[in-house]
Scaffold this motif. Sequence first.
Motif, PDB file in Angstrom:
ATOM      1  N   ALA A  34       0.842  -1.194   0.000  1.00 57.15           N
ATOM      2  CA  ALA A  34       0.000   0.000   0.000  1.00 57.15           C
ATOM      3  C   ALA A  34       0.876   1.243   0.000  1.00 57.15           C
ATOM      4  CB  ALA A  34      -0.914  -0.004   1.222  1.00 57.15           C
ATOM      5  N   ALA A  35       2.054   1.133   0.628  1.00 59.22           N
ATOM      6  CA  ALA A  35       3.017   2.237   0.643  1.00 59.22           C
ATOM      7  C   ALA A  35       4.380   1.680   1.028  1.00 59.22           C
ATOM      8  CB  ALA A  35       2.593   3.329   1.619  1.00 59.22           C
ATOM      9  N   VAL A  36       5.413   2.415   0.626  1.00 59.41           N
ATOM     10  CA  VAL A  36       6.787   2.087   1.026  1.00 59.41           C
ATOM     11  C   VAL A  36       7.371   3.338   1.658  1.00 59.41           C
ATOM     12  CG1 VAL A  36       9.074   1.361   0.271  1.00 59.41           C
ATOM     13  CG2 VAL A  36       7.038   0.397  -0.814  1.00 59.41           C
ATOM     14  N   VAL A  37       7.893   3.175   2.881  1.00 55.22           N
ATOM     15  CA  VAL A  37       8.487   4.296   3.617  1.00 55.22           C
ATOM     16  C   VAL A  37       9.926   3.900   3.933  1.00 55.22           C
ATOM     17  CG1 VAL A  37       8.268   5.838   5.600  1.00 55.22           C
ATOM     18  CG2 VAL A  37       6.222   4.767   4.627  1.00 55.22           C
ATOM     19  N   LEU A  82      -0.527   5.519   9.078  1.00 55.55           N
ATOM     20  CA  LEU A  82       0.585   4.576   9.210  1.00 55.55           C
ATOM     21  C   LEU A  82       1.878   5.158   8.639  1.00 55.55           C
ATOM     22  CD1 LEU A  82      -1.245   1.244   8.237  1.00 55.55           C
ATOM     23  CD2 LEU A  82      -0.573   1.988  10.522  1.00 55.55           C
ATOM     24  N   VAL A  83       1.771   5.876   7.540  1.00 53.96           N
ATOM     25  CA  VAL A  83       2.947   6.526   6.975  1.00 53.96           C
ATOM     26  C   VAL A  83       3.466   7.608   7.919  1.00 53.96           C
ATOM     27  CG1 VAL A  83       3.790   7.972   5.090  1.00 53.96           C
ATOM     28  CG2 VAL A  83       2.322   6.009   4.585  1.00 53.96           C
ATOM     29  N   GLN A  84       2.558   8.415   8.437  1.00 54.57           N
ATOM     30  CA  GLN A  84       2.954   9.492   9.350  1.00 54.57           C
ATOM     31  C   GLN A  84       3.629   8.944  10.602  1.00 54.57           C
ATOM     32  OE1 GLN A  84      -0.603  11.749  10.031  1.00 54.57           O
ATOM     33  NE2 GLN A  84      -0.436  12.861   8.091  1.00 54.57           N
ATOM     34  N   TYR A  85       3.127   7.843  11.131  1.00 57.03           N
ATOM     35  CA  TYR A  85       3.775   7.240  12.297  1.00 57.03           C
ATOM     36  C   TYR A  85       5.251   6.992  12.007  1.00 57.03           C
ATOM     37  CZ  TYR A  85      -0.813   6.029  14.359  1.00 57.03           C
ATOM     38  OH  TYR A  85      -2.066   6.052  14.904  1.00 57.03           O
ATOM     39  N   ARG A  86       5.533   6.420  10.868  1.00 53.45           N
ATOM     40  CA  ARG A  86       6.905   6.057  10.541  1.00 53.45           C
ATOM     41  C   ARG A  86       7.791   7.284  10.333  1.00 53.45           C
ATOM     42  NH1 ARG A  86       3.534   2.161   9.703  1.00 53.45           N
ATOM     43  NH2 ARG A  86       4.184  -0.033   9.529  1.00 53.45           N
ATOM     44  N   VAL A 172       3.465   5.927  -2.304  1.00 55.78           N
ATOM     45  CA  VAL A 172       2.123   5.432  -1.994  1.00 55.78           C
ATOM     46  C   VAL A 172       1.522   4.784  -3.234  1.00 55.78           C
ATOM     47  CG1 VAL A 172      -0.221   6.137  -1.353  1.00 55.78           C
ATOM     48  CG2 VAL A 172       1.751   7.130  -0.180  1.00 55.78           C
ATOM     49  N   ASN A 173       0.909   3.635  -3.044  1.00 57.46           N
ATOM     50  CA  ASN A 173       0.174   2.992  -4.127  1.00 57.46           C
ATOM     51  C   ASN A 173      -0.808   3.997  -4.720  1.00 57.46           C
ATOM     52  OD1 ASN A 173      -1.917   1.446  -5.495  1.00 57.46           O
ATOM     53  ND2 ASN A 173      -1.100  -0.375  -4.484  1.00 57.46           N
ATOM     54  N   PRO A 174      -0.832   4.168  -6.043  1.00 56.54           N
ATOM     55  CA  PRO A 174      -1.667   5.213  -6.646  1.00 56.54           C
ATOM     56  C   PRO A 174      -3.140   5.144  -6.278  1.00 56.54           C
ATOM     57  CG  PRO A 174      -0.130   4.346  -8.260  1.00 56.54           C
ATOM     58  CD  PRO A 174       0.004   3.475  -7.035  1.00 56.54           C
ATOM     59  N   ARG A 175      -3.634   3.980  -5.912  1.00 53.85           N
ATOM     60  CA  ARG A 175      -5.047   3.892  -5.563  1.00 53.85           C
ATOM     61  C   ARG A 175      -5.372   4.694  -4.308  1.00 53.85           C
ATOM     62  NH1 ARG A 175      -7.084  -1.762  -4.907  1.00 53.85           N
ATOM     63  NH2 ARG A 175      -8.955  -0.667  -4.216  1.00 53.85           N
TER      64      ARG A 175
END
Length: 206
Positions: A34-37, A82-86, A172-175
Motif C-alpha cells: 500500500a506504501a513504502v516508507v 501509518l505513513v505518518q507514524y513512521r 504510496v500505491n496510486p489507488r
Amino acid sequence: MIRRRTALSVSAAALLAAAPLLTACGSAPHPGAAAVVGKDRITVSQLQREVEDVREAQRSSPQGPQLLAAGARLGQDTLVRLVQYRIVERAGQDNGVDVTRRELQERRQQVERMLGGPEAVEGRFLAVGIAPGQVDQELRTGLVRSKLERKLGQARTNEVLRQTSDALRVDVNPRYGTWDSRRGTARSALEPWLRPAEPPAPGQPA
C-alpha cells in the motif's frame, strides 16, 4: 487537549467507512504494497487488518451504524496515519527524541482522566477511525511530535518532518493518492499534518 494534537484533532474531519476490503493494485511499482516508507513496506494485507480492526470495533459500538456510514475514506486515512507514524518516529530517532513506556502509560492515564475513563477514550478515538488497539501508537506519535516541537520549535519541526519524508522517499500505491511531503499526507486526504508556525513568544528565539 491531546497533542499532535493526536488524531482527535488531526483526523477529526472525516474518517470511517464501509467500503469493501482493499485489494492490491497490480500496476503499482511495489506489488502488494500500500506504501513504502524507506525500507519499510506497509503491505495491503497489513492495511486491511488495520481497517478491519476499526470496522470490527465500530460494529460493536452503540454508534456503529453512524460510524460505518460516516464516509468512504477509512482505507486511505488509515494508510496516511501509518505513513505518518513512521516519518515522525524516524524524525525523532534522527533528533535524539524517544518516548519511554512509562511516558506512554502516563500519557494514556492523563487522557483517560481528561475524557472520563478508558471507554470514553476508546470511543473518542474510534469516532476518528482508530481502533482501541491502535490508540497507544497514536498517543506515542503525539508524544514524539510534542517532544520534537519542544526541542526544535514548531517551524523547525515542520521542516524536519518534510525533510524526513523526502529522505524516506515515501511511495504510496496510486489507488490511495500521491504522497505530498509538504502537506504530510496523500494529496486527496483532507487535512495536512504540518501546522502553521506560530510567531515566537516575546523573548523566545525565532
